[in-house]
Scaffold this motif. Structure first.
Motif, PDB file in Angstrom:
ATOM      1  N   PRO A 168       0.810  -1.216   0.000  1.00  0.00           N
ATOM      2  CA  PRO A 168       0.000   0.000   0.000  1.00  0.00           C
ATOM      3  C   PRO A 168       0.843   1.266   0.000  1.00  0.00           C
ATOM      4  O   PRO A 168       1.863   1.354   0.674  1.00  0.00           O
ATOM      5  CB  PRO A 168      -0.820  -0.129   1.289  1.00  0.00           C
ATOM      6  N   ARG A 169       0.401   2.226  -0.795  1.00  0.00           N
ATOM      7  CA  ARG A 169       0.982   3.557  -0.974  1.00  0.00           C
ATOM      8  C   ARG A 169       2.198   3.570  -1.893  1.00  0.00           C
ATOM      9  O   ARG A 169       2.761   4.641  -2.100  1.00  0.00           O
ATOM     10  CB  ARG A 169       1.322   4.217   0.372  1.00  0.00           C
ATOM     11  N   HIS A 170       2.612   2.430  -2.437  1.00  0.00           N
ATOM     12  CA  HIS A 170       3.556   2.472  -3.542  1.00  0.00           C
ATOM     13  C   HIS A 170       2.857   3.129  -4.735  1.00  0.00           C
ATOM     14  O   HIS A 170       1.630   3.076  -4.863  1.00  0.00           O
ATOM     15  CB  HIS A 170       3.979   1.061  -3.947  1.00  0.00           C
ATOM     16  N   ALA A 171       3.642   3.724  -5.618  1.00  0.00           N
ATOM     17  CA  ALA A 171       3.082   4.308  -6.838  1.00  0.00           C
ATOM     18  C   ALA A 171       3.807   3.731  -8.039  1.00  0.00           C
ATOM     19  O   ALA A 171       5.005   3.451  -7.977  1.00  0.00           O
ATOM     20  CB  ALA A 171       3.205   5.821  -6.821  1.00  0.00           C
ATOM     21  N   MET A 172       3.060   3.522  -9.124  1.00  0.00           N
ATOM     22  CA  MET A 172       3.628   2.996 -10.360  1.00  0.00           C
ATOM     23  C   MET A 172       3.253   3.898 -11.526  1.00  0.00           C
ATOM     24  O   MET A 172       2.180   4.508 -11.528  1.00  0.00           O
ATOM     25  CB  MET A 172       3.108   1.583 -10.668  1.00  0.00           C
ATOM     26  N   LEU A 173       4.123   3.953 -12.508  1.00  0.00           N
ATOM     27  CA  LEU A 173       3.811   4.604 -13.778  1.00  0.00           C
ATOM     28  C   LEU A 173       3.385   3.503 -14.731  1.00  0.00           C
ATOM     29  O   LEU A 173       4.159   2.578 -15.005  1.00  0.00           O
ATOM     30  CB  LEU A 173       5.039   5.330 -14.324  1.00  0.00           C
ATOM     31  N   GLY A 174       2.147   3.568 -15.197  1.00  0.00           N
ATOM     32  CA  GLY A 174       1.694   2.468 -16.029  1.00  0.00           C
ATOM     33  C   GLY A 174       0.399   2.749 -16.753  1.00  0.00           C
ATOM     34  O   GLY A 174      -0.181   3.844 -16.672  1.00  0.00           O
ATOM     35  N   ARG A 175      -0.065   1.725 -17.461  1.00  0.00           N
ATOM     36  CA  ARG A 175      -1.274   1.777 -18.272  1.00  0.00           C
ATOM     37  C   ARG A 175      -2.255   0.720 -17.755  1.00  0.00           C
ATOM     38  O   ARG A 175      -1.891  -0.454 -17.644  1.00  0.00           O
ATOM     39  CB  ARG A 175      -0.959   1.477 -19.746  1.00  0.00           C
ATOM     40  N   VAL A 176      -3.476   1.106 -17.443  1.00  0.00           N
ATOM     41  CA  VAL A 176      -4.509   0.171 -17.013  1.00  0.00           C
ATOM     42  C   VAL A 176      -5.536   0.053 -18.126  1.00  0.00           C
ATOM     43  O   VAL A 176      -6.103   1.058 -18.574  1.00  0.00           O
ATOM     44  CB  VAL A 176      -5.185   0.630 -15.707  1.00  0.00           C
ATOM     45  N   VAL A 177      -5.764  -1.171 -18.578  1.00  0.00           N
ATOM     46  CA  VAL A 177      -6.720  -1.430 -19.661  1.00  0.00           C
ATOM     47  C   VAL A 177      -7.932  -2.154 -19.089  1.00  0.00           C
ATOM     48  O   VAL A 177      -7.785  -3.161 -18.388  1.00  0.00           O
ATOM     49  CB  VAL A 177      -6.086  -2.290 -20.779  1.00  0.00           C
ATOM     50  N   VAL A 424       0.936  16.672   5.079  1.00  0.00           N
ATOM     51  CA  VAL A 424       0.799  15.686   6.153  1.00  0.00           C
ATOM     52  C   VAL A 424       0.273  14.365   5.587  1.00  0.00           C
ATOM     53  O   VAL A 424       0.697  13.286   6.009  1.00  0.00           O
ATOM     54  CB  VAL A 424      -0.124  16.216   7.269  1.00  0.00           C
ATOM     55  N   ASP A 425      -0.639  14.454   4.626  1.00  0.00           N
ATOM     56  CA  ASP A 425      -1.161  13.239   3.991  1.00  0.00           C
ATOM     57  C   ASP A 425      -0.033  12.437   3.355  1.00  0.00           C
ATOM     58  O   ASP A 425       0.015  11.206   3.480  1.00  0.00           O
ATOM     59  CB  ASP A 425      -2.207  13.618   2.935  1.00  0.00           C
ATOM     60  N   VAL A 426       0.896  13.102   2.683  1.00  0.00           N
ATOM     61  CA  VAL A 426       2.034  12.417   2.063  1.00  0.00           C
ATOM     62  C   VAL A 426       2.915  11.776   3.134  1.00  0.00           C
ATOM     63  O   VAL A 426       3.377  10.637   2.972  1.00  0.00           O
ATOM     64  CB  VAL A 426       2.852  13.381   1.187  1.00  0.00           C
ATOM     65  N   LEU A 427       3.143  12.477   4.240  1.00  0.00           N
ATOM     66  CA  LEU A 427       3.949  11.911   5.320  1.00  0.00           C
ATOM     67  C   LEU A 427       3.274  10.666   5.918  1.00  0.00           C
ATOM     68  O   LEU A 427       3.947   9.669   6.228  1.00  0.00           O
ATOM     69  CB  LEU A 427       4.171  12.949   6.422  1.00  0.00           C
ATOM     70  N   LEU A 428       1.955  10.711   6.062  1.00  0.00           N
ATOM     71  CA  LEU A 428       1.228   9.546   6.575  1.00  0.00           C
ATOM     72  C   LEU A 428       1.315   8.374   5.598  1.00  0.00           C
ATOM     73  O   LEU A 428       1.438   7.217   6.010  1.00  0.00           O
ATOM     74  CB  LEU A 428      -0.234   9.906   6.835  1.00  0.00           C
ATOM     75  N   LYS A 429       1.263   8.681   4.301  1.00  0.00           N
ATOM     76  CA  LYS A 429       1.418   7.616   3.306  1.00  0.00           C
ATOM     77  C   LYS A 429       2.791   6.967   3.435  1.00  0.00           C
ATOM     78  O   LYS A 429       2.926   5.745   3.263  1.00  0.00           O
ATOM     79  CB  LYS A 429       1.233   8.181   1.895  1.00  0.00           C
ATOM     80  N   LEU A 449      -3.628   7.810  13.560  1.00  0.00           N
ATOM     81  CA  LEU A 449      -3.079   9.140  13.314  1.00  0.00           C
ATOM     82  C   LEU A 449      -3.943   9.900  12.313  1.00  0.00           C
ATOM     83  O   LEU A 449      -4.155  11.113  12.449  1.00  0.00           O
ATOM     84  CB  LEU A 449      -1.649   9.023  12.784  1.00  0.00           C
ATOM     85  N   ARG A 450      -4.422   9.187  11.276  1.00  0.00           N
ATOM     86  CA  ARG A 450      -5.299   9.844  10.290  1.00  0.00           C
ATOM     87  C   ARG A 450      -6.588  10.326  10.963  1.00  0.00           C
ATOM     88  O   ARG A 450      -7.056  11.450  10.692  1.00  0.00           O
ATOM     89  CB  ARG A 450      -5.640   8.877   9.158  1.00  0.00           C
ATOM     90  N   ARG A 451      -7.151   9.484  11.825  1.00  0.00           N
ATOM     91  CA  ARG A 451      -8.386   9.900  12.508  1.00  0.00           C
ATOM     92  C   ARG A 451      -8.131  11.121  13.386  1.00  0.00           C
ATOM     93  O   ARG A 451      -8.930  12.064  13.408  1.00  0.00           O
ATOM     94  CB  ARG A 451      -8.919   8.735  13.346  1.00  0.00           C
ATOM     95  N   GLU A 452      -7.025  11.090  14.103  1.00  0.00           N
ATOM     96  CA  GLU A 452      -6.714  12.188  15.013  1.00  0.00           C
ATOM     97  C   GLU A 452      -6.505  13.497  14.262  1.00  0.00           C
ATOM     98  O   GLU A 452      -6.843  14.581  14.759  1.00  0.00           O
ATOM     99  CB  GLU A 452      -5.491  11.849  15.854  1.00  0.00           C
ATOM    100  N   LEU A 453      -5.945  13.402  13.037  1.00  0.00           N
ATOM    101  CA  LEU A 453      -5.654  14.600  12.265  1.00  0.00           C
ATOM    102  C   LEU A 453      -6.745  14.958  11.256  1.00  0.00           C
ATOM    103  O   LEU A 453      -6.617  15.908  10.497  1.00  0.00           O
ATOM    104  CB  LEU A 453      -4.322  14.423  11.529  1.00  0.00           C
ATOM    105  N   GLY A 454      -7.828  14.161  11.253  1.00  0.00           N
ATOM    106  CA  GLY A 454      -8.935  14.448  10.342  1.00  0.00           C
ATOM    107  C   GLY A 454      -8.607  14.218   8.886  1.00  0.00           C
ATOM    108  O   GLY A 454      -9.122  14.924   8.002  1.00  0.00           O
TER     109      GLY A 454
END
Length: 457
Positions: A168-177, A424-429, A449-454
């Motif tokens: 989770p939270r990895h990112a890929m450059l790609g094509r989804v068909v 902050v969202d990026v740091l949580l990711k 932490l996400r709940r606490e920070l809304g």
């Protein structure tokens, strides 16, 4: 259930030998089912090869070399697997030759002669864009739920290999068909990026395209050859920087600010001296017995906590007293030395020090960086408890810690602005991605932490 021999009568009652009747059907039923996306991947690979051969005959062999030079920014570069995972689909679907992608030339000149399944597959590729996909959920052995960080779409992608390699939270450059109710990756860069680096790519792409914030980037912008090539070059630049970056290990500390080190001191004593050793432990201030049996276990506590004013006490070590042995454990050299002095003072020669083991936290995670898993040291329950204590205290303090990444603000302060919420969202990711890479017994759930920070959802 008995499986008949090949020359025995078939149990279905047909009167034929088993090998000539139901053996083939039974063997097929026993084979594991292919992944749902496997036939589409196979069809795609076949058609990519056909289109490359077609284009080489139609436009000459230089077209693919020119595409490779643009894609890899290296004249004369001949890509090999895994570099071709994204390059070959990109070359036939996004790189324009005489004003159009190879796919469109191929459909116009060869489409009528193609089997209907192949032609339908190529038509499904027309709306496909190259974009940045973030992993939201992993179903190992099945696929991934992903979100387009530029266009905003979400899909469940049938991707068996990726489900075992990504988290989770990895990112890929790609094509989804999408085709006939299934979504699959057809072209994906072999280098995933962690959240912060992926966010840099997305931010830069949005800036170039003139689409700020979180608004979806229009499809026509993502579909252009310039955008797809720009994303490729940007992705390669960040991935290369990440590989070259000297990764500095994070120094973990306990709640006294001492470098985290799991220390075990081993002692021996005469069996007949065991009762006197236990009597000596009863005189130690802050020592409490947790379990009494063949092995007496207990923990050492001290009042208060240097990091958290609200904590009434702090665990500074533990002890196990066996039939003729004593084991002391602490999570720093300083705590271990102090415990050793206290224990040896009260035992007054009853125990004899045999050895000391020291384990850095990084050694507990060997096996995820190339070392065979069999060589990975299994942490003891005490070590896991100490590690969880350190991480829990770190995360508890994190929301109110002033962070350089937030220009000296704490996460709780930063979420008051739109830009700060994104940071902050990026740091949580990053935290979520890092924890997902640990063995289950070492992970901390940071969703609180996400709940606490809304920042849920």
């Amino acid at each position: 259930m008995h499986t008949p021999g090949r020359n025995e009568p078939c149990p279905c009652g047909s009167g034929q030998k088993y090998k000539r009747c139901c053996a083939g059907k039974d063997a097929a039923a026993a084979r594991p089912m292919a992944a749902p996306g496997a036939p589409l991947h196979e069809r795609d690979e076949t058609l990519v090869r056909k289109m490359v051969r077609y284009a080489s005959g139609r436009f000459g062999g230089d077209w693919l070399g020119e595409a490779a030079e643009a894609f890899f920014e290296e004249p004369g570069f001949l890509p090999e697997y895994p570099q071709t995972q994204l390059f070959m689909p990109w070359a036939v679907h996004h790189w324009e030759v005489e004003g159009r992608p190879v796919r469109e030339w191929f459909l116009e000149e060869k489409g009528a002669a193609l089997p209907e399944a192949e032609r339908a597959w190529l038509l499904s590729q027309r709306p496909v864009v190259l974009t940045v996909w973030e992993v939201l959920e992993v179903q190992e052995g099945v696929g991934l739920r992903v979100k387009d960080l530029l266009g905003g779409e979400e899909h469940f992608v049938h991707e068996v290999r990726g489900s075992r390699q990504l988290r989770p939270r990895h990112a890929m450059l790609g094509r989804v068909v999408e085709h006939e109710g299934l979504a699959v990756f057809c072209g994906m860069d072999p280098q995933p990026l962690p959240p912060r680096e992926a966010d840099e790519v997305v931010h830069s792409a949005r800036k170039v395209l003139g689409v700020r914030g979180t608004r979806p980037v229009p499809r026509e912008l993502l579909a252009s050859e310039d955008t797809s090539l720009g994303l490729v070059l940007l992705w390669h630049e960040v991935a290369d920087w990440l590989k070259a970056k000297a990764v500095q290990p994070i120094e973990l500390t306990n709640t006294d600010g001492e470098p985290l080190m799991f220390v075990v001191d081993h002692y021996a004593f005469a069996p007949e001296a065991r009762s006197r050793v236990l009597e000596a432990f009863e005189t130690l201030e802050g020592f409490g017995v947790e379990e009494d049996g063949e092995v007496v276990r207990g923990t050492f506590l001290k009042q208060g906590n240097a990091m958290h004013a609200s904590w009434e006490n702090t665990i500074i070590g533990s002890a196990e007293v066996g039939a003729d042995s004593l084991r002391l454990q602490a999570n720093s050299v300083e705590r271990a030395d102090a415990l050793r002095r206290r224990v040896e003072a009260v035992c007054q020669g009853l125990v004899r020090h045999r050895s000391r083991e020291k384990t850095e936290p990084s050694q507990m995670r060997q096996g995820r960086t190339g070392q065979p898993l069999a060589a990975r040291r299994t942490p003891s329950p005490e070590e896991l408890e100490a590690l969880r204590e350190v991480k829990a205290s770190h995360y508890a303090a994190w929301v109110d810690s002033k962070l350089p990444a937030l220009k000296g603000k704490s996460p709780r302060q930063a979420v008051r602005t739109k830009a700060g919420r994104h940071q902050v969202d990026v740091l949580l990711k990053e935290l979520e991605n890092r924890e997902a890479g640990l063995p289950v017994e070492e992970r901390m759930d940071v969703s609180g932490l996400r709940r606490e920070l809304g920042l849920e959802g």
